[in-house]
Design a protein around this motif. Structure first.
Motif, short mmCIF file in Angstrom:
data_model
loop_
_atom_site.label_atom_id
_atom_site.label_comp_id
_atom_site.label_asym_id
_atom_site.label_seq_id
_atom_site.Cartn_x
_atom_site.Cartn_y
_atom_site.Cartn_z
N GLY A 36 0.58 -1.37 -0.02
CA GLY A 36 0.28 0.51 -0.01
C GLY A 36 0.80 1.73 0.42
N VAL A 55 -7.45 2.71 -5.27
CA VAL A 55 -7.80 1.86 -4.96
C VAL A 55 -9.90 2.07 -5.15
N TYR A 140 -4.86 -2.47 -0.29
CA TYR A 140 -3.15 -1.61 0.17
C TYR A 140 -2.96 -1.76 1.75
#
Length: 164
Positions: A36, A55, A140
């Protein structure tokens, strides 16, 4: 003044019944894992070849093992992943150290909903994460939850706040 980019996140999950009544709610801080942090760096600085994606999806799973910085996937994902349906940005003043100077931060709030017929099973949900795709993609972050038994009697709403 020395700036420190303190990226942090927290998730709130809510179970609601068919009448819309809140049955259970929990709030947990998450761990932003190495993949992430690398994603944020690549979105900022760019990469050779295809750029990374943003995302887009939330996934849940059943493994309650503590998060490790090297995690790149949920340990026992129960699919399918659901798309993020709402994205909102809010600026706010943060005071990282008591009595210290205030810093203006940005919060991105993400929402995904697992409907009554999704991610059901007898084994409780114990983990959740944000991903850049509906399959594979970059993870992430990861969070460990108190056990949540998801059946077709409940809708699961995942509200994720990430602060930059």
């Amino acid at each position: 003044m020395r700036e420190n980019l303190d990226i942090r996140g927290a998730v709130t999950i809510e179970l609601t019944d068919g009448a819309g009544a809140l049955v259970a709610r929990q709030h947990r801080s998450n761990q932003i894992v190495l993949t992430g942090r690398r994603l944020v760096a690549q979105l900022f600085g760019g990469v050779t070849g295809a750029p990374p994606g943003k995302v887009t999806h939330v996934a849940v799973g059943t493994d309650g093992t503590a998060t490790s910085d090297g995690d790149a996937a949920l340990r026992s994902e129960r699919g399918p992943r659901n798309p993020i349906t709402t994205v909102a940005y809010t600026d706010f003043d943060d005071r990282p150290t008591p009595g210290g100077p205030s810093v203006r931060r940005t919060r991105v709030s993400l929402t995904a909903v697992f409907d009554f017929d999704q991610v059901n099973g007898p084994e409780p949900l114990r983990e959740a994460a944000l991903f850049t795709a509906d399959k594979a993609g970059v993870m992430y972050n990861r969070v460990i939850l108190d056990a949540v038994t998801k059946t077709n009697a409940f809708k699961l709403t995942v509200l994720w706040d990430i602060v930059f």
